[in-house]
Every structure is written in C-alpha cells, then in structure tokens.
Motif scaffolding. Sequence first.
Motif, PDB file in Angstrom:
ATOM      1  N   LEU A   1       0.832  -1.206   0.000  1.00 33.41           N
ATOM      2  CA  LEU A   1       0.000   0.000   0.000  1.00 33.41           C
ATOM      3  C   LEU A   1       0.863   1.251   0.000  1.00 33.41           C
ATOM      4  N   GLY A   2       0.257   2.355  -0.399  1.00 32.75           N
ATOM      5  CA  GLY A   2       0.951   3.639  -0.391  1.00 32.75           C
ATOM      6  C   GLY A   2       1.496   4.044  -1.739  1.00 32.75           C
ATOM      7  N   SER A   3       1.577   3.102  -2.659  1.00 34.03           N
ATOM      8  CA  SER A   3       2.062   3.406  -3.996  1.00 34.03           C
ATOM      9  C   SER A   3       0.897   3.837  -4.882  1.00 34.03           C
ATOM     10  N   PRO A   4       1.066   4.905  -5.667  1.00 34.89           N
ATOM     11  CA  PRO A   4       0.001   5.289  -6.591  1.00 34.89           C
ATOM     12  C   PRO A   4      -0.091   4.363  -7.794  1.00 34.89           C
ATOM     13  N   TYR A   5       0.853   3.432  -7.910  1.00 32.46           N
ATOM     14  CA  TYR A   5       0.913   2.573  -9.095  1.00 32.46           C
ATOM     15  C   TYR A   5       0.667   1.106  -8.781  1.00 32.46           C
ATOM     16  N   ILE A   6       1.010   0.634  -7.589  1.00 26.83           N
ATOM     17  CA  ILE A   6       0.734  -0.737  -7.183  1.00 26.83           C
ATOM     18  C   ILE A   6      -0.542  -0.721  -6.358  1.00 26.83           C
ATOM     19  N   ARG A   7      -1.627  -1.290  -6.906  1.00 27.80           N
ATOM     20  CA  ARG A   7      -2.931  -1.129  -6.279  1.00 27.80           C
ATOM     21  C   ARG A   7      -3.548  -2.476  -5.916  1.00 27.80           C
ATOM     22  N   VAL A   8      -3.746  -2.688  -4.628  1.00 26.03           N
ATOM     23  CA  VAL A   8      -4.289  -3.940  -4.104  1.00 26.03           C
ATOM     24  C   VAL A   8      -5.805  -3.970  -4.264  1.00 26.03           C
ATOM     25  N   ILE A   9      -6.325  -5.063  -4.829  1.00 32.45           N
ATOM     26  CA  ILE A   9      -7.769  -5.228  -4.997  1.00 32.45           C
ATOM     27  C   ILE A   9      -8.307  -6.103  -3.872  1.00 32.45           C
ATOM     28  N   GLY A  10      -9.235  -5.562  -3.107  1.00 26.78           N
ATOM     29  CA  GLY A  10      -9.773  -6.294  -1.965  1.00 26.78           C
ATOM     30  C   GLY A  10      -9.039  -5.909  -0.693  1.00 26.78           C
TER      31      GLY A  10
ATOM     32  N   ALA B   1      -6.456   7.869 -13.853  1.00 29.55           N
ATOM     33  CA  ALA B   1      -7.808   7.388 -14.137  1.00 29.55           C
ATOM     34  C   ALA B   1      -8.294   6.427 -13.055  1.00 29.55           C
ATOM     35  N   LEU B   2      -7.414   5.542 -12.589  1.00 30.59           N
ATOM     36  CA  LEU B   2      -7.809   4.597 -11.556  1.00 30.59           C
ATOM     37  C   LEU B   2      -8.197   5.321 -10.260  1.00 30.59           C
ATOM     38  N   LEU B   3      -7.541   6.428  -9.982  1.00 29.88           N
ATOM     39  CA  LEU B   3      -7.837   7.191  -8.774  1.00 29.88           C
ATOM     40  C   LEU B   3      -9.241   7.789  -8.773  1.00 29.88           C
ATOM     41  N   THR B   4      -9.893   7.806  -9.913  1.00 31.12           N
ATOM     42  CA  THR B   4     -11.250   8.355  -9.993  1.00 31.12           C
ATOM     43  C   THR B   4     -12.328   7.295  -9.779  1.00 31.12           C
TER      44      THR B   4
ATOM     45  N   GLY C   1     -20.069  -9.332  -5.294  1.00 33.22           N
ATOM     46  CA  GLY C   1     -20.438  -9.010  -3.926  1.00 33.22           C
ATOM     47  C   GLY C   1     -19.597  -7.994  -3.192  1.00 33.22           C
ATOM     48  N   THR C   2     -18.615  -7.394  -3.856  1.00 30.07           N
ATOM     49  CA  THR C   2     -17.761  -6.423  -3.184  1.00 30.07           C
ATOM     50  C   THR C   2     -17.655  -5.157  -4.023  1.00 30.07           C
ATOM     51  N   THR C   3     -17.782  -4.006  -3.382  1.00 35.06           N
ATOM     52  CA  THR C   3     -17.610  -2.719  -4.054  1.00 35.06           C
ATOM     53  C   THR C   3     -16.231  -2.179  -3.719  1.00 35.06           C
ATOM     54  N   HIS C   4     -15.482  -1.780  -4.756  1.00 30.15           N
ATOM     55  CA  HIS C   4     -14.097  -1.367  -4.586  1.00 30.15           C
ATOM     56  C   HIS C   4     -13.928   0.143  -4.778  1.00 30.15           C
ATOM     57  N   ASP C   5     -13.101   0.725  -3.911  1.00 23.08           N
ATOM     58  CA  ASP C   5     -12.797   2.155  -3.951  1.00 23.08           C
ATOM     59  C   ASP C   5     -11.287   2.315  -4.123  1.00 23.08           C
ATOM     60  N   PHE C   6     -10.877   2.921  -5.242  1.00 21.13           N
ATOM     61  CA  PHE C   6      -9.453   3.056  -5.554  1.00 21.13           C
ATOM     62  C   PHE C   6      -8.945   4.492  -5.415  1.00 21.13           C
ATOM     63  N   THR C   7      -9.686   5.322  -4.705  1.00 16.05           N
ATOM     64  CA  THR C   7      -9.314   6.735  -4.634  1.00 16.05           C
ATOM     65  C   THR C   7      -8.166   7.012  -3.668  1.00 16.05           C
ATOM     66  N   ASP C   8      -7.874   6.067  -2.764  1.00 12.00           N
ATOM     67  CA  ASP C   8      -6.815   6.270  -1.781  1.00 12.00           C
ATOM     68  C   ASP C   8      -5.755   5.180  -1.912  1.00 12.00           C
TER      69      ASP C   8
ATOM     70  N   ALA D   1      -4.862   2.825   1.058  1.00 13.60           N
ATOM     71  CA  ALA D   1      -5.866   1.919   1.607  1.00 13.60           C
ATOM     72  C   ALA D   1      -6.170   0.792   0.622  1.00 13.60           C
ATOM     73  N   PRO D   2      -6.515  -0.395   1.137  1.00 12.79           N
ATOM     74  CA  PRO D   2      -7.006  -1.441   0.239  1.00 12.79           C
ATOM     75  C   PRO D   2      -8.340  -1.000  -0.349  1.00 12.79           C
ATOM     76  N   SER D   3      -8.744  -1.606  -1.442  1.00 15.96           N
ATOM     77  CA  SER D   3      -9.975  -1.154  -2.094  1.00 15.96           C
ATOM     78  C   SER D   3     -11.228  -1.559  -1.324  1.00 15.96           C
TER      79      SER D   3
END
Length: 425
Positions: A159-168, A365-368, A377-384, A387-389
């Motif tokens: 976490l913390g990277s704007p480019y490596i993004r954890v799903i879930g 784009a992913l940040l939006t 069954g899961t809603t993901h938020d990639f704005t931060d 944080a995990p999604s």
Amino acid sequence: MTTRHQVTRTTAAALAALLALTAAGCSSKAKDSGKSEGKPDAGGVKTGQGVTDKTIKLGVLTDMTGVYASLGKSVTQAQQLYVKQTNADGGICGRKIELMVRDHGYDPQKAVSGYTELSPQVLGFAQFIGSPFVAAVKQRVDGQDKGLVIPQAWSASLLGSPYIRVIGNTYDVETINAVDFLLKDKGLKKGDKIGHVYFEGDYGENALAGAKYAAEKAGLTVVEQKIKPTDNDMTAQVAALKKAGVKGVVISAGPRQAASFVGVAAAVKLQAPVIGNNSAFSPQLLATQAGPALTKNYYVASPTQPIGTDSADAKKLVAAYKAAYPSAALDNGVVAGWTAASVFGEALKKACTSKDLTREGVGKALLTINAYDSGFGTTHDFTDPKAPSSRETVILRPDKNATGGMKVVREAKMSQAAESFTVGG
C-alpha cells in the motif's frame, strides 16, 4: 512501516541485489522505450510505453509451475478470456489488448527478471503473483517505471504506492475478519488460544499482524507456527497446536499446507475450526485424501463471493470460461483474474475518455474509480492508494457439490476490529 510487514531480510537482500543487476542491464532499453511518452495520436490521445495506434500491451507475471500453480493458471486464463471478449467487442480506445505472459514459478530470480524484461514493453501489469516479488520492485515502480501494477498479492506493505494497487482487503484486514468469524460463528471466547500457521515473509507476517490485533481486541492468545513455502507436511505444527490447546486455527500459507494441516488435524482429532486466507485453498484438494476433512472443518476468508455464486454475472462468467477452457477447473482464481483485468480495463476506458493513455494517465484514471463492482459481492474504492480497495471479507466453505468447490457461509462483512485497524501501522 514496521518490520513485520517486510519480506525476510535474506530474501529482501537477495531480491534487491538481483533487481539492481537486472535493472542495470536493461536501463538503456527502458530509457529508449519511453521516448514517445505523451505524444498524441491522430485522435488527440496521448500515448507512451506499451501503446501503439493499434495495441495496448499489458504484462502478466504469474506462477504456472510453483506453489501457486493452480491459482496462476486460473487467474491468467480468466484474464485471457477478458481480453478475448474485450477485443471481440472492439477493444479499448480503438486498440486491441495484448497480454505478454511470463511464468516465474514462484522463483525470486525469474520474477524479478521477468519484470525487468517486460516493463519497458508494456503499459502496466494486469497480474503479478507474489507479495515478496512485488515488494522487491516497488521502489523501481514508484521512482522510475510508474506503470500500473495490479498484484495477485494482498500484503499491506504494497500500500501507499500510486501505481501498485491492491484489490480487496489486505492480509491483515482479512485475517482480522477471519478471527471475527471464529468468535461470532464458531464459539471462540475471551481467554481462548488460537493457532496461526503462516509463511515466513511478507504474506504470512502481514497476516500475523492482523491475527495479533484481533486477538488483543478479543482477549485471545496467538500461538505461532512459522513455516516455509517448501514445508508441505504439517504434522509437527498440528502436534504443537494440539498440545497448546488451541480452540481455532488460522492458516496463512498455500493450498498444500492447508490440506496437510486439516488432514492431519482430523487424524489426531484436533477438533478446532480452521480458516485460511484467500490463497490457502484450491478446489482440486477436494479430490485428495484431505477432501472429507476440508469439507467438515475448513473455511476460507475471501475478498469476494465464489465463482459459483448465484448471480447473473457469475453465471455468465462460468459459461464463458467453460466454453473457452472446457478441461480447466473452476476456482476463485477465475474471479480474481477477471476482477483484476476488468479493473485495469475500467482505468483504460477512463484514461481514453481523458485522452491520456500514458502510464501517468492510466494511474490518474484509476484514482477516480470509487465504487467499482465486478459482480461478485464487493464494491471497490481506488481513490486512496494508502488503503485497500475494500475491508469486507466473505467467509466460504469447501463444498464438492458447488460450482468451483466453494459456498458462502457468511456474506461480505467488515468487523468492528477491521474498521478500527490502522492498515500498515
């Protein structure tokens, strides 16, 4: 970030040294490949590495032959199916998607070398299996390459990277929710002991951080059993935890270790319920000698509903996957691979709308994307990026009669402990 979230020192040092060597050997190639970054095409869309007027190339660093071979195969085939369907519908931004796949076999040298080979050629990575390997290239991703990487790994250290993004949810949050299930649904109470069998390194130690936090909140005691990915016989670990008198067990390892533990536990009459992290099960295990024990006393914490869930999206994916790969097993790797590919696809579509298909444009784009639902069954938020999604976890149970070998026993839920937990703290 605390050391409990890092790979072991020996592994980290070896990977860092290897990365330095491979990066040095390819630095000129990487520099050359970025010369067209930001130049607009005829339609005014800026493009860069991995993007031409006809194609968008994405990298896949998977495990087809190592400890997560079954997962890697399912994830990759699901992503290939997504690409096939997307291209049949016209592609994205007038371009066909192309996957460049490399099997690292869960080998550190192959993983880092594969990244170094593919990075100059692709826009980003739709898959990268292995928390230690992703962590090893994180500094390069953030400082030099800046291409979107969606790992099949859930360590909080990513976490913390704007480019490596954890799903879930990350392993620590997932484990907190797993312990909550043992408390709320399996009768554990204050004063009890819980066992934790975990891989050394990033994955297991991040999960352990969650187990310790949940235990502290609930008044439990954690009895640790650290193992290596090459340790397949869990007889000693079962004996140690039975002697300690544990009332429940968490497994943060691979499918082979989970099957061995549950099978041995049944043989020696350790009656404690066992729950594994999302990568600690494969439906192929149900056909082994451990199958009956797994269906009786094993549970899995998952970031999504299983492939066999009763929804229109799931049924559509099952039908398409069976048609494309009639001899392949269905498992949750299909869900994970499809979700990761579709998230990357959504970022590409938004980047196209913004007329910026550069690495920077896709990252922005992913940040939006703040409410993405892949249909499981899961809603993901990639704005931060910190944080995990999601912090919700679905609890599954092996079932040989269910499509994909899993059924839901508790719907997506975020426990109070998971809500209050500071991820990566």
